[in-house]
Design a protein around this motif. Structure first.
Motif, PDB file in Angstrom:
ATOM      1  N   ALA A   1       3.970   5.496  -5.705  1.00 64.57           N
ATOM      2  CA  ALA A   1       4.063   5.375  -7.154  1.00 64.57           C
ATOM      3  C   ALA A   1       2.939   6.108  -7.880  1.00 64.57           C
ATOM      4  CB  ALA A   1       4.056   3.903  -7.556  1.00 64.57           C
ATOM      5  N   LEU A   2       1.805   6.282  -7.250  1.00 60.60           N
ATOM      6  CA  LEU A   2       0.667   6.911  -7.903  1.00 60.60           C
ATOM      7  C   LEU A   2       0.949   8.351  -8.349  1.00 60.60           C
ATOM      8  CD1 LEU A   2      -2.194   6.310  -8.781  1.00 60.60           C
ATOM      9  CD2 LEU A   2      -2.979   7.177  -6.584  1.00 60.60           C
ATOM     10  N   PRO A   3       1.538   9.213  -7.520  1.00 62.74           N
ATOM     11  CA  PRO A   3       1.851  10.564  -8.003  1.00 62.74           C
ATOM     12  C   PRO A   3       2.879  10.566  -9.130  1.00 62.74           C
ATOM     13  CG  PRO A   3       1.914  10.526  -5.614  1.00 62.74           C
ATOM     14  CD  PRO A   3       1.769   9.113  -6.076  1.00 62.74           C
ATOM     15  N   LEU A   4       3.827   9.650  -9.079  1.00 58.09           N
ATOM     16  CA  LEU A   4       4.811   9.566 -10.158  1.00 58.09           C
ATOM     17  C   LEU A   4       4.164   9.143 -11.469  1.00 58.09           C
ATOM     18  CD1 LEU A   4       7.811   7.933  -8.289  1.00 58.09           C
ATOM     19  CD2 LEU A   4       7.548  10.316  -8.976  1.00 58.09           C
ATOM     20  N   LEU A   5       3.250   8.202 -11.401  1.00 55.28           N
ATOM     21  CA  LEU A   5       2.541   7.780 -12.605  1.00 55.28           C
ATOM     22  C   LEU A   5       1.656   8.898 -13.150  1.00 55.28           C
ATOM     23  CD1 LEU A   5       1.523   4.133 -11.665  1.00 55.28           C
ATOM     24  CD2 LEU A   5       3.228   4.868 -13.339  1.00 55.28           C
TER      25      LEU A   5
ATOM     26  N   ALA B   1       0.829  -1.209   0.000  1.00 56.74           N
ATOM     27  CA  ALA B   1       0.000   0.000   0.000  1.00 56.74           C
ATOM     28  C   ALA B   1       0.860   1.254   0.000  1.00 56.74           C
ATOM     29  CB  ALA B   1      -0.931  -0.011   1.209  1.00 56.74           C
ATOM     30  N   CYS B   2       1.948   1.253   0.761  1.00 57.90           N
ATOM     31  CA  CYS B   2       2.859   2.406   0.783  1.00 57.90           C
ATOM     32  C   CYS B   2       3.530   2.598  -0.581  1.00 57.90           C
ATOM     33  CB  CYS B   2       3.912   2.224   1.864  1.00 57.90           C
ATOM     34  SG  CYS B   2       3.274   2.380   3.520  1.00 57.90           S
ATOM     35  N   LEU B   3       3.921   1.496  -1.204  1.00 51.75           N
ATOM     36  CA  LEU B   3       4.537   1.598  -2.532  1.00 51.75           C
ATOM     37  C   LEU B   3       3.551   2.150  -3.552  1.00 51.75           C
ATOM     38  CD1 LEU B   3       6.694  -1.642  -2.806  1.00 51.75           C
ATOM     39  CD2 LEU B   3       7.486   0.721  -2.687  1.00 51.75           C
ATOM     40  N   LEU B   4       2.312   1.711  -3.468  1.00 52.48           N
ATOM     41  CA  LEU B   4       1.299   2.225  -4.387  1.00 52.48           C
ATOM     42  C   LEU B   4       1.043   3.712  -4.157  1.00 52.48           C
ATOM     43  CD1 LEU B   4      -1.310  -0.669  -4.563  1.00 52.48           C
ATOM     44  CD2 LEU B   4       0.229   0.124  -6.346  1.00 52.48           C
ATOM     45  N   LEU B   5       1.032   4.130  -2.902  1.00 52.80           N
ATOM     46  CA  LEU B   5       0.814   5.544  -2.603  1.00 52.80           C
ATOM     47  C   LEU B   5       1.978   6.404  -3.078  1.00 52.80           C
ATOM     48  CD1 LEU B   5      -0.820   5.482   0.929  1.00 52.80           C
ATOM     49  CD2 LEU B   5      -1.871   6.117  -1.240  1.00 52.80           C
TER      50      LEU B   5
END
Length: 86
Positions: free
Chosen positions: A11-15, A5-9
């Protein structure tokens, strides 16, 4: 599970930023010029001091269009000649 969940949070702004940059690049390739804001695309501007005075817009040199900011950066940073100079 918490690490994912932390990785997704993270990575989401970078994507999202990457998608925005790709979209802006696509816009620059399709429409590198935009209408001039000071003259509203007419090519003429009225004087603020003298109401009867009007002339060519100095920002767009009377054309009514200006290069977008990304296009200006691209034109400024590109190499002026090819690599086979003296």
């Amino acid at each position: 599970m918490l690490k994912i969940a932390c990785l997704l949070l993270l990575a989401l702004p970078l994507l999202a930023a990457g998608a925005a940059l790709i979209g802006y690049h696509h816009l620059l390739t399709r429409r590198p010029y935009t209408t001039c804001r000071p003259c509203r695309g007419t090519g003429y501007r009225r004087s603020r001091l003298f109401a009867h005075s009007a002339g060519y817009c100095p920002d767009c040199t009377g054309t009514g269009i200006r290069p977008r900011l990304g296009q200006q950066v691209h034109l400024y940073t590109r190499r002026p000649h090819s690599g086979d100079t003296r």
